[in-house]
Design a protein around this motif. Structure first.
Motif, PDB file in Angstrom:
ATOM      1  N   UNK A 143      39.130 -96.366 -68.560  1.00 35.36           N
ATOM      2  CA  UNK A 143      39.744 -95.910 -69.810  1.00 35.36           C
ATOM      3  C   UNK A 143      39.730 -97.020 -70.869  1.00 35.36           C
ATOM      4  N   UNK A 144      38.544 -97.308 -71.383  1.00 38.74           N
ATOM      5  CA  UNK A 144      38.361 -98.244 -72.491  1.00 38.74           C
ATOM      6  C   UNK A 144      37.634 -97.508 -73.604  1.00 38.74           C
ATOM      7  N   UNK A 145      37.631 -98.094 -74.779  1.00 37.34           N
ATOM      8  CA  UNK A 145      36.834 -97.520 -75.871  1.00 37.34           C
ATOM      9  C   UNK A 145      35.360 -97.715 -75.544  1.00 37.34           C
ATOM     10  N   UNK A 146      34.527 -96.814 -76.044  1.00 37.89           N
ATOM     11  CA  UNK A 146      33.085 -96.856 -75.761  1.00 37.89           C
ATOM     12  C   UNK A 146      32.476 -98.196 -76.170  1.00 37.89           C
ATOM     13  N   UNK A 147      32.912 -98.759 -77.278  1.00 39.23           N
ATOM     14  CA  UNK A 147      32.381-100.050 -77.720  1.00 39.23           C
ATOM     15  C   UNK A 147      32.647-101.126 -76.665  1.00 39.23           C
ATOM     16  N   UNK A 148      33.860-101.157 -76.132  1.00 38.14           N
ATOM     17  CA  UNK A 148      34.196-102.134 -75.095  1.00 38.14           C
ATOM     18  C   UNK A 148      33.342-101.912 -73.846  1.00 38.14           C
ATOM     19  N   UNK A 149      33.167-100.660 -73.483  1.00 41.85           N
ATOM     20  CA  UNK A 149      32.337-100.351 -72.315  1.00 41.85           C
ATOM     21  C   UNK A 149      30.913-100.850 -72.532  1.00 41.85           C
ATOM     22  N   UNK A 150      30.397-100.700 -73.754  1.00 41.10           N
ATOM     23  CA  UNK A 150      29.067-101.199 -74.072  1.00 41.10           C
ATOM     24  C   UNK A 150      28.983-102.711 -73.932  1.00 41.10           C
ATOM     25  N   UNK A 151      29.995-103.410 -74.429  1.00 40.33           N
ATOM     26  CA  UNK A 151      30.030-104.879 -74.302  1.00 40.33           C
ATOM     27  C   UNK A 151      30.087-105.280 -72.830  1.00 40.33           C
ATOM     28  N   UNK A 152      30.964-104.634 -72.064  1.00 41.19           N
ATOM     29  CA  UNK A 152      31.059-104.927 -70.631  1.00 41.19           C
ATOM     30  C   UNK A 152      29.731-104.614 -69.915  1.00 41.19           C
TER      31      UNK A 152
END
Length: 186
Positions: A41-50
């Protein structure tokens, strides 16, 4: 260079590198990690960075797996030696597209990443004389787009799960085919 000599050089590289099984297994592990990241449950942008951070583990992971499987990355005196790394690093040229997607439509970042990775498999079908690369390239690329068009954005994690499963089946196929062509197993 005559055709039979060229085929012999390709076979030598295929056997030493075991048809790239170390990268296939490594990619499967990476995509399972992407599945976990994208189901959180993170924002899509954070998921992309991860995902960018986790994806950087591909080559080091493949190096570790190659030590376990005893694959050779360096086939001395084989002129095809430099082609494998060139094909692998060619995908880096696609990264500006990923950055664009991350900035403009981060919810579709993982779909774009899957398409890029799938497309990158295509030339290896010729390099390793392995149709599994061809089929996986199409399945991953087309499958990721179809899933992005049909699943709700909140369930986009199905794309990395699907990609992981394709890599898992692909690894089994490549291993079996390697066993068939390996002189020590015939």
């Amino acid at each position: 260079m005559e055709k039979t000599q060229f085929k012999k050089l390709k076979r030598e590289y295929q056997l030493a590198n075991k048809n790239g099984i170390d990268f296939i297994i490594s990619a499967g592990i990476i995509w399972f990690g992407f599945f976990i990241i994208w189901s959180l449950d993170f924002k899509a942008f954070q998921k992309g960075i991860y995902s960018f951070i986790w994806g950087a583990a591909l080559t080091p992971l493949a190096i570790g797996i190659s030590k376990i499987l005893k694959t050779k990355w360096n086939v001395k005196k084989n002129p095809l030696q430099s082609l494998g790394p060139w094909l692998h690093f060619a995908q880096m040229i696609y990264f500006p597209i990923l950055i664009f997607i991350l900035l403009k439509s981060p919810q579709y970042f993982i779909m774009a990443y899957a398409v890029m990775i799938g497309a990158n498999l295509f030339p290896y079908a010729w390099f390793y004389d392995e149709m599994g690369y061809f089929v996986s390239a199409i399945l991953i690329s087309v499958g990721a787009v179809i899933m992005a068009l049909t699943v709700p954005v909140g369930k986009i994690y199905y794309i990395p799960l699907f990609t992981f499963l394709v890599f898992l089946i692909f690894a089994i196929r490549v291993y079996r085919n390697y066993k068939k062509i390996s002189p020590q197993h015939n």
